[in-house]
Design a protein around this motif. Structure first.
Motif, PDB file in Angstrom:
ATOM      1  N   UNK A  25      -2.408 -10.451  10.461  1.00  0.00           N
ATOM      2  CA  UNK A  25      -1.895 -11.257  11.560  1.00  0.00           C
ATOM      3  C   UNK A  25      -0.526 -11.836  11.256  1.00  0.00           C
ATOM      4  N   UNK A  26      -0.324 -12.230   9.997  1.00  0.00           N
ATOM      5  CA  UNK A  26       0.954 -12.803   9.584  1.00  0.00           C
ATOM      6  C   UNK A  26       2.085 -11.788   9.706  1.00  0.00           C
ATOM      7  N   UNK A  27       1.838 -10.565   9.247  1.00  0.00           N
ATOM      8  CA  UNK A  27       2.885  -9.537   9.230  1.00  0.00           C
ATOM      9  C   UNK A  27       2.981  -8.760  10.535  1.00  0.00           C
ATOM     10  N   UNK A  28       1.905  -8.711  11.310  1.00  0.00           N
ATOM     11  CA  UNK A  28       1.906  -7.922  12.538  1.00  0.00           C
ATOM     12  C   UNK A  28       2.349  -8.744  13.745  1.00  0.00           C
ATOM     13  N   UNK A  29       2.000 -10.042  13.768  1.00  0.00           N
ATOM     14  CA  UNK A  29       2.323 -10.872  14.932  1.00  0.00           C
ATOM     15  C   UNK A  29       3.327 -11.985  14.632  1.00  0.00           C
ATOM     16  N   UNK A  30       3.139 -12.718  13.515  1.00  0.00           N
ATOM     17  CA  UNK A  30       3.955 -13.917  13.255  1.00  0.00           C
ATOM     18  C   UNK A  30       5.405 -13.578  12.914  1.00  0.00           C
TER      19      UNK A  30
ATOM     20  N   UNK B 107      -3.041  -7.959   0.053  1.00  0.00           N
ATOM     21  CA  UNK B 107      -2.949  -7.409   1.409  1.00  0.00           C
ATOM     22  C   UNK B 107      -1.567  -7.609   2.016  1.00  0.00           C
ATOM     23  N   UNK B 108      -0.920  -8.720   1.692  1.00  0.00           N
ATOM     24  CA  UNK B 108       0.468  -8.895   2.147  1.00  0.00           C
ATOM     25  C   UNK B 108       1.349  -7.793   1.577  1.00  0.00           C
TER      26      UNK B 108
ATOM     27  N   UNK C 159       4.239  -2.718   2.513  1.00  0.00           N
ATOM     28  CA  UNK C 159       4.568  -1.319   2.183  1.00  0.00           C
ATOM     29  C   UNK C 159       4.264  -0.389   3.364  1.00  0.00           C
ATOM     30  N   UNK C 160       3.129  -0.608   4.012  1.00  0.00           N
ATOM     31  CA  UNK C 160       2.728   0.256   5.127  1.00  0.00           C
ATOM     32  C   UNK C 160       3.674   0.125   6.314  1.00  0.00           C
ATOM     33  N   UNK C 161       4.128  -1.111   6.575  1.00  0.00           N
ATOM     34  CA  UNK C 161       5.090  -1.333   7.664  1.00  0.00           C
ATOM     35  C   UNK C 161       6.432  -0.705   7.323  1.00  0.00           C
ATOM     36  N   UNK C 162       6.862  -0.877   6.077  1.00  0.00           N
ATOM     37  CA  UNK C 162       8.149  -0.331   5.636  1.00  0.00           C
ATOM     38  C   UNK C 162       8.165   1.191   5.706  1.00  0.00           C
ATOM     39  N   UNK C 163       7.024   1.815   5.412  1.00  0.00           N
ATOM     40  CA  UNK C 163       6.932   3.276   5.432  1.00  0.00           C
ATOM     41  C   UNK C 163       6.615   3.818   6.826  1.00  0.00           C
ATOM     42  N   UNK C 164       6.457   2.922   7.789  1.00  0.00           N
ATOM     43  CA  UNK C 164       6.213   3.358   9.160  1.00  0.00           C
ATOM     44  C   UNK C 164       4.776   3.716   9.464  1.00  0.00           C
TER      45      UNK C 164
END
Length: 290
Positions: A26-31, A93-94, A99-104
């Protein structure tokens, strides 16, 4: 450690890990994609990301290590073991989601026109994640450790300490984000707090009836027969009349509230009823722990 004790430990640790993962998501996907804020020490990691671009996983680890060590010394190993699980899980998890967001592999929810949607879903994911962590005895570190230590040393209310910390951190975010986004953040915090309370209190909730009547025994018989609920009869003496009475006490589900009221009124229209909210009800007819 016996298999039974090992399994009991695992039953607590797995939900804490899952809750920390949901909170990190939630922190990385929405906030962060929508430049919203969060309270506590996690809010500091968000601010450091906005101000200096520091990775939230790195700042979470750096900020929590000294707090955890201080807590370990002052609060003891028993209180801190699940907090350690929560901190480690949140940090992991952060890092993983970064890493997952950075790699798309994961696309974030970023909006310019509908911040209320981002705020609502952020509140749901953060509140659900933290609620699960708290319910199973863990924390994600940070302000919770500070609050416990100050409560131990000075007797201050933990709730008030955490509120002051949240206000200070969210207030300081005005230097980095607009006041409109701070107001959206308050929506997130409100939704999250309600979900945390709901999950901590438990979905197995109901109403407790305290019934004072000269016909308490008859009322109890009907409730047990028609609703199949247990009733406790408590002997009492009226302070004014000095007459002996019985008090009927029972806990029912929300769906049965009206039926109990009707039963009481049909037997004794003058009965005195007190109805209280009860949470996390265990036992026959509600939740029975294995």
């Amino acid at each position: 450690m016996s298999k039974h004790k090992y399994w009991n430990q695992l039953r607590l640790i797995i939900p804490i890990i899952f809750g920390a993962g949901l909170y990190a998501f939630g922190l990385l996907y929405f906030i962060i994609p929508n430049t919203l804020m969060e309270g506590g020490v996690t809010g500091i990691t968000v601010l450091l990301n906005y101000a200096f671009g520091i990775s939230p996983s790195l700042s979470t680890l750096i900020l929590n290590i000294p707090l955890f060590l201080i807590g370990l010394k002052l609060l003891g190993k028993r209180q801190m073991i699940y907090t350690g699980v929560g901190i480690a899980s949140l940090t992991f998890f952060l890092w993983l989601f970064e890493r997952m967001i950075k790699m798309g592999w994961i696309g974030t929810f970023q909006t310019k026109n509908d911040y209320i949607l981002a705020a609502l879903y952020a509140g749901v994911t953060l509140g659900t994640g933290l609620g699960i962590v708290f319910r199973f005895g863990g924390t994600t570190g940070g302000s919770d450790i500070i609050a416990r230590i100050l409560h131990l040393k000075f007797g201050w209310s933990m709730g008030q300490i955490m509120l002051v910390i949240d206000i200070a951190i969210i207030g300081s975010s005005l230097f980095f984000i607009s006041k409109e986004l701070v107001l959206y953040t308050l929506v997130t915090v409100y939704i999250a707090s309600k979900l945390i309370d709901f999950i901590q209190d438990g979905a197995y909730s109901g109403k407790a009836f305290t019934i004072i009547s000269d016909h308490a025994g008859e009322i109890a018989e009907i409730i047990m027969k028609e609703l199949d609920r247990g009733v406790t009869l408590i002997p009492a003496i009226g302070a004014y009349s000095k007459h002996a009475k019985e008090i009927a006490y029972c806990v029912v589900s929300r769906q049965e509230i009206r039926r109990v009221q009707m039963i009481v009124r049909s037997v004794d229209p003058r009965a005195f009823m007190i109805i209280n909210e009860v949470n996390d009800v265990h036992g026959e007819g509600f939740r029975e722990d294995s």
